[in-house]
Design an enzyme around this catalytic site. Structure first.
Site, PDB file in Angstrom:
ATOM      1  CD  GLU A  42      65.365  46.095  60.572  1.00 30.61           C
ATOM      2  OE1 GLU A  42      65.424  45.041  59.877  1.00 30.61           O
ATOM      3  OE2 GLU A  42      64.350  46.790  60.655  1.00 30.61           O
ATOM      4  CB  CYS A  52      59.025  47.983  62.567  1.00 33.82           C
ATOM      5  SG  CYS A  52      58.841  47.306  64.238  1.00 33.82           S
TER       6      CYS A  52
END
Length: 222
Positions: free
Chosen positions: A104, A2
């Site tokens: 992402e 992340c």
């Protein structure tokens, strides 16, 4: 991993959602939060929940150089209890990291496509985080954090093989409870957590640069 997320909620929304009785001094909504920046986090001081800002990128208290933080924005939840940088923090320095979506990048034939990913059920949530305090003589103490990650679930595995640990609402209090726990116990706690139902859409590569900010980061790609 992340490596980028958002937080656009109002101060009032955050205070209500996380049961905080304070002002969030210095808070600003953000569209492209990146490593090395200050991020809104919540800890329990033994009496109440307290919110404040931690620099994203963990600098362990024993580190010789704070630049190590740029390599430690995430910690793998499956092995954190085995790592010197994280195991003691699992025991006693757990925090909530407030967010409303994360980004992402999915590998495609045309390159990496950024996606904005959010909860399918709620507007605000918290990543499971760890924090630490680093200080040397003559310098201001540095408070930093890292976001725990886990193996991707069936939704995320089409995008990336890892995902952040998003805490269910009813697990937040236990996560930051001011109780010392064995690191392996905490690892088992994370392993048993259900994953959050998620939704996602493509966004522009404008978000690729951490220097870029604003609504263009989250605008759905035509």
């Amino acid at each position: 991993m992340c490596g980028r997320f958002t937080l656009q909620a109002s101060e009032l929304q955050i205070l209500k959602e996380f049961d905080l009785d304070q002002q969030l001094e210095g808070y600003q909504s953000r569209f492209n939060i990146a490593p090395g920046q200050q991020i809104l986090s919540i800890v329990h001081n033994g009496e109440d929940r307290k919110a404040g800002f931690l620099r994203w990128g963990l600098v362990p208290s024993w580190a010789k150089d704070p630049k190590i933080g740029y390599k430690m924005i995430n910690a793998r939840s499956e092995t954190a209890h085995e790592k010197p940088s994280f195991k003691n923090l699992l025991s006693r320095k757990r925090c909530l990291i407030v967010a409303d979506s994360f980004y992402e990048w999915k590998k495609t034939d045309g390159g990496k496509q950024p996606k904005r990913i959010s909860s399918a059920q709620r507007a605000l949530f918290a990543f499971a985080g760890l924090w630490d305090k680093w200080e040397v003589d003559g310098e201001e103490p540095l408070f930093t954090c890292t976001i725990l990650t886990r193996k991707a679930d069936s939704f995320m595995e089409d995008i990336h093989d890892r995902m952040p640990v998003i805490l269910p609402k009813d697990a937040e209090e236990e996560w930051i409870a001011p109780v010392k726990r064995h690191p392996e116990e905490v690892a088992r706690f994370i392993e048993k957590l259900p994953t959050e139902p998620l939704k996602a859409y493509d966004v522009s590569t404008f978000v690729n640069s951490p220097k870029n900010e604003g609504e263009s980061c989250i605008k759905p790609l035509a």
